[in-house]
Structures are given as structure tokens and as C-alpha cells.
Write a protein that holds these residues in place. Structure first.
Motif, PDB file in Angstrom:
ATOM      1  N   ALA A   1       0.820  -1.210   0.000  1.00 49.96           N
ATOM      2  CA  ALA A   1       0.000   0.000   0.000  1.00 49.96           C
ATOM      3  C   ALA A   1       0.858   1.266   0.000  1.00 49.96           C
ATOM      4  O   ALA A   1       0.401   2.331  -0.415  1.00 49.96           O
ATOM      5  CB  ALA A   1      -0.919  -0.008   1.216  1.00 49.96           C
ATOM      6  N   ASP A   2       2.097   1.154   0.456  1.00 46.86           N
ATOM      7  CA  ASP A   2       2.941   2.354   0.466  1.00 46.86           C
ATOM      8  C   ASP A   2       3.840   2.452  -0.778  1.00 46.86           C
ATOM      9  O   ASP A   2       4.836   3.176  -0.786  1.00 46.86           O
ATOM     10  CB  ASP A   2       3.773   2.434   1.757  1.00 46.86           C
ATOM     11  CG  ASP A   2       4.501   1.125   2.071  1.00 46.86           C
ATOM     12  OD1 ASP A   2       4.403   0.182   1.269  1.00 46.86           O
ATOM     13  OD2 ASP A   2       5.173   1.069   3.123  1.00 46.86           O
ATOM     14  N   ALA A   3       3.488   1.721  -1.833  1.00 46.51           N
ATOM     15  CA  ALA A   3       4.279   1.798  -3.075  1.00 46.51           C
ATOM     16  C   ALA A   3       4.114   3.182  -3.693  1.00 46.51           C
ATOM     17  O   ALA A   3       3.100   3.850  -3.492  1.00 46.51           O
ATOM     18  CB  ALA A   3       3.812   0.733  -4.055  1.00 46.51           C
ATOM     19  N   GLU A   4       5.109   3.584  -4.472  1.00 47.65           N
ATOM     20  CA  GLU A   4       5.013   4.908  -5.098  1.00 47.65           C
ATOM     21  C   GLU A   4       4.066   4.890  -6.287  1.00 47.65           C
ATOM     22  O   GLU A   4       3.240   5.770  -6.453  1.00 47.65           O
ATOM     23  CB  GLU A   4       6.401   5.351  -5.568  1.00 47.65           C
ATOM     24  CG  GLU A   4       7.121   6.137  -4.498  1.00 47.65           C
ATOM     25  CD  GLU A   4       8.519   6.518  -4.948  1.00 47.65           C
ATOM     26  OE1 GLU A   4       8.675   6.939  -6.117  1.00 47.65           O
ATOM     27  OE2 GLU A   4       9.438   6.357  -4.127  1.00 47.65           O
ATOM     28  N   ASP A   5       4.259   3.896  -7.129  1.00 46.67           N
ATOM     29  CA  ASP A   5       3.402   3.783  -8.298  1.00 46.67           C
ATOM     30  C   ASP A   5       2.985   2.323  -8.427  1.00 46.67           C
ATOM     31  O   ASP A   5       3.779   1.483  -8.842  1.00 46.67           O
ATOM     32  CB  ASP A   5       4.170   4.261  -9.547  1.00 46.67           C
ATOM     33  CG  ASP A   5       3.295   4.240 -10.794  1.00 46.67           C
ATOM     34  OD1 ASP A   5       2.401   3.374 -10.889  1.00 46.67           O
ATOM     35  OD2 ASP A   5       3.514   5.085 -11.679  1.00 46.67           O
ATOM     36  N   TYR A   6       1.759   2.041  -8.042  1.00 49.96           N
ATOM     37  CA  TYR A   6       1.308   0.639  -7.950  1.00 49.96           C
ATOM     38  C   TYR A   6       1.442  -0.126  -9.256  1.00 49.96           C
ATOM     39  O   TYR A   6       1.988  -1.221  -9.292  1.00 49.96           O
ATOM     40  CB  TYR A   6      -0.157   0.595  -7.482  1.00 49.96           C
ATOM     41  CG  TYR A   6      -0.358   1.304  -6.174  1.00 49.96           C
ATOM     42  CD1 TYR A   6      -0.116   0.658  -4.977  1.00 49.96           C
ATOM     43  CD2 TYR A   6      -0.775   2.639  -6.158  1.00 49.96           C
ATOM     44  CE1 TYR A   6      -0.282   1.311  -3.772  1.00 49.96           C
ATOM     45  CE2 TYR A   6      -0.939   3.312  -4.960  1.00 49.96           C
ATOM     46  CZ  TYR A   6      -0.685   2.641  -3.775  1.00 49.96           C
ATOM     47  OH  TYR A   6      -0.841   3.294  -2.594  1.00 49.96           O
ATOM     48  N   TYR A   7       0.911   0.484 -10.316  1.00 50.63           N
ATOM     49  CA  TYR A   7       0.895  -0.262 -11.562  1.00 50.63           C
ATOM     50  C   TYR A   7       2.307  -0.425 -12.120  1.00 50.63           C
ATOM     51  O   TYR A   7       2.672  -1.476 -12.635  1.00 50.63           O
ATOM     52  CB  TYR A   7      -0.044   0.374 -12.598  1.00 50.63           C
ATOM     53  CG  TYR A   7      -0.324  -0.595 -13.712  1.00 50.63           C
ATOM     54  CD1 TYR A   7      -1.058  -1.766 -13.457  1.00 50.63           C
ATOM     55  CD2 TYR A   7       0.189  -0.402 -14.995  1.00 50.63           C
ATOM     56  CE1 TYR A   7      -1.279  -2.705 -14.455  1.00 50.63           C
ATOM     57  CE2 TYR A   7      -0.036  -1.334 -15.995  1.00 50.63           C
ATOM     58  CZ  TYR A   7      -0.772  -2.484 -15.713  1.00 50.63           C
ATOM     59  OH  TYR A   7      -0.982  -3.419 -16.688  1.00 50.63           O
ATOM     60  N   GLN A   8       3.112   0.605 -11.953  1.00 46.62           N
ATOM     61  CA  GLN A   8       4.487   0.527 -12.450  1.00 46.62           C
ATOM     62  C   GLN A   8       5.269  -0.569 -11.708  1.00 46.62           C
ATOM     63  O   GLN A   8       6.034  -1.326 -12.298  1.00 46.62           O
ATOM     64  CB  GLN A   8       5.191   1.871 -12.283  1.00 46.62           C
ATOM     65  CG  GLN A   8       6.497   1.910 -13.049  1.00 46.62           C
ATOM     66  CD  GLN A   8       7.361   3.097 -12.649  1.00 46.62           C
ATOM     67  OE1 GLN A   8       7.167   3.709 -11.607  1.00 46.62           O
ATOM     68  NE2 GLN A   8       8.308   3.419 -13.502  1.00 46.62           N
ATOM     69  N   GLU A   9       5.055  -0.652 -10.432  1.00 43.84           N
ATOM     70  CA  GLU A   9       5.745  -1.676  -9.639  1.00 43.84           C
ATOM     71  C   GLU A   9       5.355  -3.073 -10.123  1.00 43.84           C
ATOM     72  O   GLU A   9       6.201  -3.956 -10.257  1.00 43.84           O
ATOM     73  CB  GLU A   9       5.412  -1.497  -8.151  1.00 43.84           C
ATOM     74  CG  GLU A   9       6.338  -2.300  -7.267  1.00 43.84           C
ATOM     75  CD  GLU A   9       6.338  -1.866  -5.801  1.00 43.84           C
ATOM     76  OE1 GLU A   9       6.380  -0.648  -5.517  1.00 43.84           O
ATOM     77  OE2 GLU A   9       6.314  -2.764  -4.945  1.00 43.84           O
ATOM     78  N   PHE A  10       4.085  -3.214 -10.419  1.00 44.30           N
ATOM     79  CA  PHE A  10       3.610  -4.490 -10.955  1.00 44.30           C
ATOM     80  C   PHE A  10       4.295  -4.792 -12.291  1.00 44.30           C
ATOM     81  O   PHE A  10       4.765  -5.909 -12.536  1.00 44.30           O
ATOM     82  CB  PHE A  10       2.088  -4.431 -11.123  1.00 44.30           C
ATOM     83  CG  PHE A  10       1.526  -5.539 -11.953  1.00 44.30           C
ATOM     84  CD1 PHE A  10       1.558  -6.844 -11.490  1.00 44.30           C
ATOM     85  CD2 PHE A  10       1.007  -5.281 -13.209  1.00 44.30           C
ATOM     86  CE1 PHE A  10       1.055  -7.885 -12.279  1.00 44.30           C
ATOM     87  CE2 PHE A  10       0.499  -6.305 -13.997  1.00 44.30           C
ATOM     88  CZ  PHE A  10       0.524  -7.612 -13.527  1.00 44.30           C
ATOM     89  N   GLU A  11       4.397  -3.762 -13.126  1.00 44.83           N
ATOM     90  CA  GLU A  11       5.007  -3.972 -14.450  1.00 44.83           C
ATOM     91  C   GLU A  11       6.495  -4.314 -14.352  1.00 44.83           C
ATOM     92  O   GLU A  11       7.002  -5.118 -15.124  1.00 44.83           O
ATOM     93  CB  GLU A  11       4.824  -2.725 -15.326  1.00 44.83           C
ATOM     94  CG  GLU A  11       3.424  -2.615 -15.882  1.00 44.83           C
ATOM     95  CD  GLU A  11       3.287  -1.415 -16.805  1.00 44.83           C
ATOM     96  OE1 GLU A  11       2.647  -1.547 -17.852  1.00 44.83           O
ATOM     97  OE2 GLU A  11       3.834  -0.330 -16.461  1.00 44.83           O
ATOM     98  N   ILE A  12       7.192  -3.715 -13.401  1.00 47.47           N
ATOM     99  CA  ILE A  12       8.617  -4.024 -13.225  1.00 47.47           C
ATOM    100  C   ILE A  12       8.771  -5.497 -12.838  1.00 47.47           C
ATOM    101  O   ILE A  12       9.588  -6.220 -13.392  1.00 47.47           O
ATOM    102  CB  ILE A  12       9.264  -3.106 -12.151  1.00 47.47           C
ATOM    103  CG1 ILE A  12       9.329  -1.665 -12.662  1.00 47.47           C
ATOM    104  CG2 ILE A  12      10.671  -3.599 -11.793  1.00 47.47           C
ATOM    105  CD1 ILE A  12       9.757  -0.642 -11.608  1.00 47.47           C
ATOM    106  N   LEU A  13       7.954  -5.919 -11.912  1.00 45.18           N
ATOM    107  CA  LEU A  13       8.011  -7.327 -11.486  1.00 45.18           C
ATOM    108  C   LEU A  13       7.711  -8.263 -12.649  1.00 45.18           C
ATOM    109  O   LEU A  13       8.428  -9.236 -12.894  1.00 45.18           O
ATOM    110  CB  LEU A  13       7.005  -7.582 -10.355  1.00 45.18           C
ATOM    111  CG  LEU A  13       7.314  -6.931  -9.005  1.00 45.18           C
ATOM    112  CD1 LEU A  13       6.102  -7.028  -8.084  1.00 45.18           C
ATOM    113  CD2 LEU A  13       8.531  -7.588  -8.358  1.00 45.18           C
ATOM    114  N   GLU A  14       6.668  -7.943 -13.355  1.00 40.12           N
ATOM    115  CA  GLU A  14       6.266  -8.758 -14.499  1.00 40.12           C
ATOM    116  C   GLU A  14       7.398  -8.825 -15.519  1.00 40.12           C
ATOM    117  O   GLU A  14       7.729  -9.892 -16.050  1.00 40.12           O
ATOM    118  CB  GLU A  14       5.019  -8.119 -15.121  1.00 40.12           C
ATOM    119  CG  GLU A  14       4.195  -9.052 -15.947  1.00 40.12           C
ATOM    120  CD  GLU A  14       3.014  -8.340 -16.592  1.00 40.12           C
ATOM    121  OE1 GLU A  14       3.096  -7.112 -16.851  1.00 40.12           O
ATOM    122  OE2 GLU A  14       2.009  -9.025 -16.828  1.00 40.12           O
ATOM    123  N   ASN A  15       8.016  -7.695 -15.746  1.00 36.52           N
ATOM    124  CA  ASN A  15       9.089  -7.599 -16.730  1.00 36.52           C
ATOM    125  C   ASN A  15      10.326  -8.414 -16.322  1.00 36.52           C
ATOM    126  O   ASN A  15      10.948  -9.078 -17.150  1.00 36.52           O
ATOM    127  CB  ASN A  15       9.446  -6.117 -16.892  1.00 36.52           C
ATOM    128  CG  ASN A  15      10.246  -5.884 -18.137  1.00 36.52           C
ATOM    129  OD1 ASN A  15      10.050  -6.589 -19.135  1.00 36.52           O
ATOM    130  ND2 ASN A  15      11.158  -4.925 -18.084  1.00 36.52           N
TER     131      ASN A  15
END
Ligand SMILES: Nc1nc2c(ncn2[C@@H]2O[C@H](COP(=O)(O)OP(=O)(O)OP(=O)(O)O)[C@@H](O)[C@H]2O)c(=O)[nH]1
Ligand SMILES: [Mg+2]
Length: 327
Positions: A247-261
Motif C-alpha cells: 500500500a505504500d508503493a510509489e506507483d502501484y501499476y508501475q511496480e507491478f510492471e517491473i516485477l512482471e518484466n
């Protein structure tokens, strides 16, 4: 369950073959004794064997060398030398062995399965074999052949139903601790988890599934940054993945995309697996914020909100995992 030893490197050596005998028969009343030297015995093999009662490579943790016995030498009276005794390395199902070049040389798939990873050297032939019309009394016998030798790395991939994927501090270990009896270390600094943890999650009506908490993955993990690379392989076999975005992530969707990538770069097949997206530490959010975060994710990737601290959303999360696992 405790920490997982997933990886051991052992110097292995199979047995040298026994020498053939060059014995010549000499008996009182036989004037011209012929060659009667027996063959040397084969050296012992180094054998990897599946054992369904082992779950980790922990028992091998302090083993540095493994050596099979030398084959016994051939003897007179055409006696063949005994085989050197084989040595067995018992490993859990799912263990693979790699040679020094990193190539997979064996993989144990079932209980009791045996794979020779280093062959014992052949025994030498005794002088009897070298008898010919021109040489009736060969004084020559073959030496045994050397065995094989080298470092072997044994590696066990976690066999979990669901693997937790997230940046360091995402709350992966806290989730595992909240839903299972596992007691992973939890702390507010990155890379608290250094080796994977497994836990059994009880689900409605005595059902259960296995959850694997692995060290955090950071951007560049697939290229070897941080600890990620070493551990990404642990999720290769997990049947589904659970992405945790705190919940304290800076950019939720971006963080998801980095992990996915990172997963895709490491092994594109990882993303063929089913996965669930979640927002951890949801106790830090109110309903309005949740709605806002949710709207950032596409329809089929809508996150599940949960808090390992307040237990909010845990049942929903388990339901979603179970549904993906067992349709
Ligand atoms: N408020 C709140 N804090 C949480 C929750 N879950 C975890 N935390 C805190 O977040 C920090 C990191 O938690 P860990 O579970 O160690 O995180 P991790 O993802 O395992 O981290 P690494 O092992 O470093 O990858 C700790 O200080 C936890 O107390 C939660 O549900 N709510
Ligand atoms: Mg952790």
C-alpha cells in the motif's frame, strides 16, 4: 517449516577400476603354468537417489566430498576383483544435479529413482586375455581405468502451489506468517528474506496448499542485480504466482510492471502461469484510496486488497488462490 537449503556443491569421485592380475600359474606338477590372472573389479559409482521422505538438501549441507570405493584387483586362479562399493546420495524428489559447466546431468523425478552421476572406472583385464599363439605366458595385465571426478551442484527447486512475488519489504514474509505456521523473519529493511521459506496454508475443510516466500525481486534482477536472480528459479515450478504490491508503493501499476518484466526477462514461461495481483498492507488505505488504486489496473488484473496485520482480505485471497489452483 524452517529455512530452505536449496543448493549444495559437493566434490564427487567415483572409484578407480581395480587392476587386472598378471599372475602365472606355478604348480609343482604342472611344468608350464599358464596365465591365470583375473580381471580387476569396476570402481564404485556415485549414484543420486530419490527419497520421498527428504524435503531439503539440508542433510548434505556440510558434505564437501563424496568418494566411491576403488575396484578390487584381479587375483590368481582367474578370480575377478570385487566391484568397488557404490555410494548413494539421497535427495528429495525434484533435485537436479549440474556439472562444473552448469549443465544438468540428472534430475530425480520419483522415489527410489537412481541415476549414476559418476561412473566407476572399468577394471583392467587380467593376463589371461592376452594369451595368444605367439605369447603363451603374457606377463602383462591392464591397469584399471580411473573413475570420474569433479564438482557437482545439487539444486532443489521449491515445489510450491503459490509463489509470492514482490519487491523487498512488500510484506511477503508477513503474509506467509499470517496464513501458515511458518515463522519467517520479518523486518522493515530490504532483503530480510535471504533464502526461501515454505509454509502450508490451511484452507476451508481441511484442505491445504503450499506457499513459498522468496526473497524480494528488484529491477534488474534478471541480469543478476540483488538477490533476485539466484532465487527467480525457485518460482519456475510454482503453479501460480501472487504479486504483492504494498500500500505504500510509489506507483502501484508501475511496480507491478517491473516485477512482471523481470520475470519475463528471466523466463518468459513464468508468465504463462496464472497469477493474482494483490495490494498488501491494506490497513494503510481507506475505501476511497482502494478505489483509486483499483482503477489503475486493467479489468482482468484487478487487485485483491489484504492486510496481514488486521487479517482483512485474507480469506478472499485464499479463495482466489484456491480457485486458480483447482478451478
Ligand atoms: N501496516 C502493515 N505493515 C506490514 C504488513 N505486512 C508487513 N508489514 C511490514 O512491512 C515490513 C516488511 O515486511 P516483510 O514481511 O519482512 O517483507 P518482505 O516482502 O518479506 O521483505 P523481504 O524479505 O526483504 O523481501 C515489516 O516492517 C512489516 O511489519 C501489513 O499488512 N500492514
Ligand atoms: Mg521476507
Amino acid at each position: 517449516m524452517s529455512n530452505f537449503v536449496d543448493y549444495v556443491k559437493i566434490h564427487c569421485k567415483s572409484g578407480h577400476g581395480g587392476a587386472g592380475s598378471a599372475h602365472l600359474r606355478r604348480e609343482k606338477y604342472i611344468p608350464k603354468g599358464g596365465p591365470d590372472g583375473g580381471d580387476g573389479g569396476r570402481g564404485g559409482h556415485v549414484i543420486m537417489k530419490g527419497n520421498a521422505h527428504e524435503w531439503t538438501l539440508l542433510p548434505l549441507r556440510f558434505t564437501r566430498h563424496i568418494k566411491a570405493e576403488r575396484g578390487h584387483n584381479g587375483q590368481k586362479n582367474q578370480l575377478t576383483g570385487a566391484y568397488g562399493e557404490d555410494v548413494y546420495i539421497e535427495v528429495p524428489i525434484g533435485t537436479i544435479a549440474r556439472n562444473e559447466e552448469g549443465e544438468i546431468i540428472a534430475e530425480i523425478m520419483e522415489d527410489g529413482q537412481e541415476i549414476i552421476i559418476m561412473h566407476g572406472g572399468k577394471g583392467g583385464m587380467g593376463n589371461e586375455h592376452f594369451k595368444s599363439s605367439t605369447n603363451q605366458t603374457p606377463r602383462y595385465a591392464q591397469p584399471g581405468l580411473p573413475g570420474e571426478e569433479g564438482y557437482v551442484t545439487f539444486e532443489l527447486k521449491l515445489l510450491a502451489d503459490v509463489g509470492l512475488v514482490g519487491f523487498p519489504n512488500a510484506g511477503k514474509s508477513t503474509l506467509l506468517a499470517a496464513v501458515s505456521a511458518a515463522k519467517p523473519k520479518i523486518a522493515d529493511y530490504a532483503f530480510t528474506t535471504l533464502t526461501p521459506n515454505l509454509g502450508i496454508v490451511d484452507y476451508r475443510n481441511y484442505k491445504s496448499f503450499v506457499m513459498a516466500d522468496i526473497p524480494g525481486i528488484i529491477e534488474g534482477a534478471a541480469e543478476g542485480k540483488g538477490l533476485g536472480h539466484r532465487f527467480l528459479r525457485h518460482i519456475e515450478r510454482n503453479s501460480i504466482l501472487l504479486f504483492l504490491i504494498p500500500a505504500d508503493a510509489e506507483d502501484y501499476y508501475q511496480e507491478f510492471e517491473i516485477l512482471e518484466n523481470e520475470l519475463k526477462k528471466f523466463n518468459p514461461e513464468l508468465l504463462d502461469k496464472d497469477y493474482i495481483v494483490s495490494i498488501s498492507k491494506a490497513d494503510m488505505l481507506d475505501e476511497e484510496l482502494k478505489g483509486e488504486i483499483s482503477s489503475k489496473f486493467p479489468e482482468k488484473r484487478k487487485p485483491i486488497f489484504f492486510s496481514a496485520v488486521t487479517q482483512e482480505g485474507l480469506m478472499e485471497l485464499k479463495d482466489a488462490i484456491w480457485k486458480k489452483l483447482h478451478g
